[in-house]
Motif scaffolding. Structure first.
Motif, PDB file in Angstrom:
ATOM      1  N   GLY A   1       0.779  -1.229   0.000  1.00  0.00           N
ATOM      2  CA  GLY A   1       0.000   0.000   0.000  1.00  0.00           C
ATOM      3  C   GLY A   1       0.808   1.275   0.000  1.00  0.00           C
ATOM      4  O   GLY A   1       0.235   2.356   0.151  1.00  0.00           O
ATOM      5  N   LYS A   2       2.124   1.189  -0.190  1.00  0.00           N
ATOM      6  CA  LYS A   2       2.973   2.369  -0.222  1.00  0.00           C
ATOM      7  C   LYS A   2       3.809   2.369  -1.494  1.00  0.00           C
ATOM      8  O   LYS A   2       4.054   1.320  -2.097  1.00  0.00           O
ATOM      9  N   LEU A   3       4.238   3.570  -1.902  1.00  0.00           N
ATOM     10  CA  LEU A   3       5.088   3.716  -3.073  1.00  0.00           C
ATOM     11  C   LEU A   3       6.541   3.839  -2.645  1.00  0.00           C
ATOM     12  O   LEU A   3       6.886   4.699  -1.818  1.00  0.00           O
ATOM     13  N   GLU A   4       7.385   3.007  -3.216  1.00  0.00           N
ATOM     14  CA  GLU A   4       8.811   3.065  -2.955  1.00  0.00           C
ATOM     15  C   GLU A   4       9.542   3.467  -4.223  1.00  0.00           C
ATOM     16  O   GLU A   4       9.298   2.915  -5.296  1.00  0.00           O
ATOM     17  N   THR A   5      10.414   4.436  -4.120  1.00  0.00           N
ATOM     18  CA  THR A   5      11.189   4.908  -5.266  1.00  0.00           C
ATOM     19  C   THR A   5      12.353   3.959  -5.516  1.00  0.00           C
ATOM     20  O   THR A   5      13.217   3.770  -4.653  1.00  0.00           O
ATOM     21  N   ILE A   6      12.378   3.363  -6.704  1.00  0.00           N
ATOM     22  CA  ILE A   6      13.444   2.426  -7.072  1.00  0.00           C
ATOM     23  C   ILE A   6      14.502   3.113  -7.924  1.00  0.00           C
ATOM     24  O   ILE A   6      15.693   2.920  -7.728  1.00  0.00           O
ATOM     25  N   VAL A   7      14.051   3.921  -8.888  1.00  0.00           N
ATOM     26  CA  VAL A   7      14.958   4.627  -9.789  1.00  0.00           C
ATOM     27  C   VAL A   7      14.574   6.099  -9.805  1.00  0.00           C
ATOM     28  O   VAL A   7      13.387   6.437  -9.913  1.00  0.00           O
ATOM     29  N   ASP A   8      15.556   6.975  -9.682  1.00  0.00           N
ATOM     30  CA  ASP A   8      15.349   8.418  -9.790  1.00  0.00           C
ATOM     31  C   ASP A   8      16.564   8.998 -10.499  1.00  0.00           C
ATOM     32  O   ASP A   8      17.611   9.216  -9.893  1.00  0.00           O
ATOM     33  N   VAL A   9      16.408   9.227 -11.824  1.00  0.00           N
ATOM     34  CA  VAL A   9      17.526   9.635 -12.664  1.00  0.00           C
ATOM     35  C   VAL A   9      17.190  10.971 -13.327  1.00  0.00           C
ATOM     36  O   VAL A   9      16.045  11.199 -13.730  1.00  0.00           O
ATOM     37  N   GLU A  10      18.177  11.828 -13.440  1.00  0.00           N
ATOM     38  CA  GLU A  10      18.034  13.114 -14.115  1.00  0.00           C
ATOM     39  C   GLU A  10      18.910  13.129 -15.358  1.00  0.00           C
ATOM     40  O   GLU A  10      20.097  12.780 -15.294  1.00  0.00           O
TER      41      GLU A  10
ATOM     42  N   LEU B   1       9.029  -9.216 -23.309  1.00  0.00           N
ATOM     43  CA  LEU B   1       8.642  -9.318 -21.909  1.00  0.00           C
ATOM     44  C   LEU B   1       9.851  -9.605 -21.018  1.00  0.00           C
ATOM     45  O   LEU B   1       9.860  -9.228 -19.849  1.00  0.00           O
ATOM     46  N   GLU B   2      10.861 -10.254 -21.564  1.00  0.00           N
ATOM     47  CA  GLU B   2      12.055 -10.549 -20.777  1.00  0.00           C
ATOM     48  C   GLU B   2      12.898  -9.299 -20.536  1.00  0.00           C
ATOM     49  O   GLU B   2      13.424  -9.085 -19.442  1.00  0.00           O
ATOM     50  N   GLN B   3      13.030  -8.449 -21.546  1.00  0.00           N
ATOM     51  CA  GLN B   3      13.881  -7.263 -21.412  1.00  0.00           C
ATOM     52  C   GLN B   3      13.148  -6.085 -20.790  1.00  0.00           C
ATOM     53  O   GLN B   3      13.680  -5.394 -19.938  1.00  0.00           O
ATOM     54  N   ARG B   4      11.937  -5.821 -21.257  1.00  0.00           N
ATOM     55  CA  ARG B   4      11.123  -4.704 -20.782  1.00  0.00           C
ATOM     56  C   ARG B   4      11.888  -3.376 -20.875  1.00  0.00           C
ATOM     57  O   ARG B   4      11.967  -2.615 -19.918  1.00  0.00           O
ATOM     58  N   HIS B   5      12.442  -3.112 -22.048  1.00  0.00           N
ATOM     59  CA  HIS B   5      13.130  -1.858 -22.298  1.00  0.00           C
ATOM     60  C   HIS B   5      12.108  -0.735 -22.521  1.00  0.00           C
ATOM     61  O   HIS B   5      11.056  -0.952 -23.128  1.00  0.00           O
ATOM     62  N   PHE B   6      12.455   0.447 -22.056  1.00  0.00           N
ATOM     63  CA  PHE B   6      11.557   1.596 -22.081  1.00  0.00           C
ATOM     64  C   PHE B   6      12.006   2.550 -23.185  1.00  0.00           C
ATOM     65  O   PHE B   6      13.121   3.064 -23.161  1.00  0.00           O
TER      66      PHE B   6
ATOM     67  N   ALA C   1      15.222   7.301 -27.574  1.00  0.00           N
ATOM     68  CA  ALA C   1      16.153   6.466 -26.814  1.00  0.00           C
ATOM     69  C   ALA C   1      15.411   5.275 -26.236  1.00  0.00           C
ATOM     70  O   ALA C   1      14.226   5.363 -25.894  1.00  0.00           O
ATOM     71  N   VAL C   2      16.112   4.151 -26.134  1.00  0.00           N
ATOM     72  CA  VAL C   2      15.594   2.932 -25.525  1.00  0.00           C
ATOM     73  C   VAL C   2      16.450   2.644 -24.300  1.00  0.00           C
ATOM     74  O   VAL C   2      17.679   2.534 -24.407  1.00  0.00           O
ATOM     75  N   TRP C   3      15.801   2.499 -23.131  1.00  0.00           N
ATOM     76  CA  TRP C   3      16.518   2.407 -21.869  1.00  0.00           C
ATOM     77  C   TRP C   3      16.294   1.053 -21.204  1.00  0.00           C
ATOM     78  O   TRP C   3      15.201   0.499 -21.266  1.00  0.00           O
ATOM     79  N   ASP C   4      17.338   0.578 -20.550  1.00  0.00           N
ATOM     80  CA  ASP C   4      17.230  -0.518 -19.603  1.00  0.00           C
ATOM     81  C   ASP C   4      17.079   0.125 -18.227  1.00  0.00           C
ATOM     82  O   ASP C   4      18.012   0.771 -17.725  1.00  0.00           O
ATOM     83  N   LEU C   5      15.921  -0.009 -17.614  1.00  0.00           N
ATOM     84  CA  LEU C   5      15.633   0.695 -16.370  1.00  0.00           C
ATOM     85  C   LEU C   5      16.513   0.252 -15.217  1.00  0.00           C
ATOM     86  O   LEU C   5      16.586   0.948 -14.201  1.00  0.00           O
ATOM     87  N   ASP C   6      17.177  -0.881 -15.346  1.00  0.00           N
ATOM     88  CA  ASP C   6      18.105  -1.324 -14.311  1.00  0.00           C
ATOM     89  C   ASP C   6      19.503  -0.739 -14.494  1.00  0.00           C
ATOM     90  O   ASP C   6      20.318  -0.786 -13.573  1.00  0.00           O
TER      91      ASP C   6
END
Length: 281
Positions: free
Chosen positions: A54-63, A78-83, A93-98
């Motif tokens: 029930g809470k939001l946790e920030t995993i990634v915060d990039v500028e 579905l395996e890569q899930r690139h953004f 641009a295509v990003w790997d969020l990890d």
């Protein structure tokens, strides 16, 4: 008036933000979502949040250097899930969020702001190779293959760049096999064009700006990918003006982000019980 039987949206979580939010996308098959926008100083922001009890946790915060306008996961597996994102400088641009240090794919797609983006061929959406379509302020619509750098697969540009209309929305459709694929584009003057990528020609063009004044309020075009209803929505004549929806405006800086959920199912309201009948006399 009794509204208990009507569909309702219940706020689940809200969070204060210090940036302008331009797009929010759920990360496929996860309890996380990606948020993109820009800070007040003009830099770009990419944030990833996770739902945890029930809470939001920030995993990634990039500028980043430039602000982001739009994004999609539709061209990724579905395996890569690139953004895939489009920014204010016209860069795709295509990003790997990890690993957000460098993009997986990057290209200068437009001469100005990228207004809209869509994908196909990933996440089980349509058939064929994964592709990304972008629409920009320069009035052009371009289709990109992340495996082919520096050059678009298809480029649909206006004849006169000085009078080009902003492309506000793009989407893929008609991808029911490995050969067929179409792109639908909506412009700021109300024009809608349907491009056939297999034959490389315009299949349908709805040009209300040439016949009647529109309020230039068209902001999004909805097309079902690989749906049999596509032939009914978009025929060979420009008479089909369906599947138009309005896109919500970006949130201003300093506003709150809201996450909504539908209410849990309930039993239908049946009203008060009937009174038993009694005999007279």
């Amino acid at each position: 008036m009794d509204c208990t039987d009507k569909p309702q949206l219940v706020e689940h979580i809200n969070k204060s933000l210090t940036l302008t939010v331009n797009d929010v996308r759920w990360i496929p098959c996860s309890a996380r979502f990606a948020l993109i926008g820009c800070h007040a100083r003009g830099t770009g922001a990419v944030q990833v949040y996770s739902l945890n009890h029930g809470k939001l946790e920030t995993i990634v915060d990039v500028e980043k250097q430039h602000g982001f306008k739009c994004g999609t996961f539709a061209a990724s597996s579905l395996e890569q899930r690139h953004f895939s994102t489009g920014d204010y400088e016209g860069r795709l641009a295509v990003w790997d969020l990890d690993h957000m240090d460098l993009p997986v794919f990057s290209v200068k797609a437009h001469t100005g702001l990228i207004n809209c983006i869509d994908g196909c061929g990933g996440l089980g959406i349509g058939f064929g190779a994964p592709e990304i379509v972008t629409g920009g302020r320069d009035g052009s619509v371009k289709v990109w293959d992340p495996r082919q750098k520096d050059a678009p697969v298809a480029s649909l540009e206006p004849k006169n760049a000085e009078v080009a209309r902003d492309c506000w929305s793009v989407c893929f459709g008609n991808s029911f096999n490995n050969d067929e694929r179409s792109v639908c584009a909506g412009y700021d003057n109300g024009d809608i064009k349907l491009y056939d990528l297999r034959t490389n020609q315009i299949r349908c063009a709805c040009l209300p700006s040439a016949t009647a004044p529109w309020s230039s309020a068209l902001s999004a075009v909805s097309l079902r990918v690989g749906s049999p209803r596509l032939s009914r929505l978009w025929g060979s004549t420009p008479a089909a003006h369906h599947a138009i929806k309005h896109q919500a405006r970006p949130l201003a800086a300093g506003t709150r982000f809201h996450l909504w959920r539908p209410p849990s199912p309930r039993a239908p309201h049946r009203g008060p019980p009937a009174m038993p009948a009694t005999a007279k006399g």
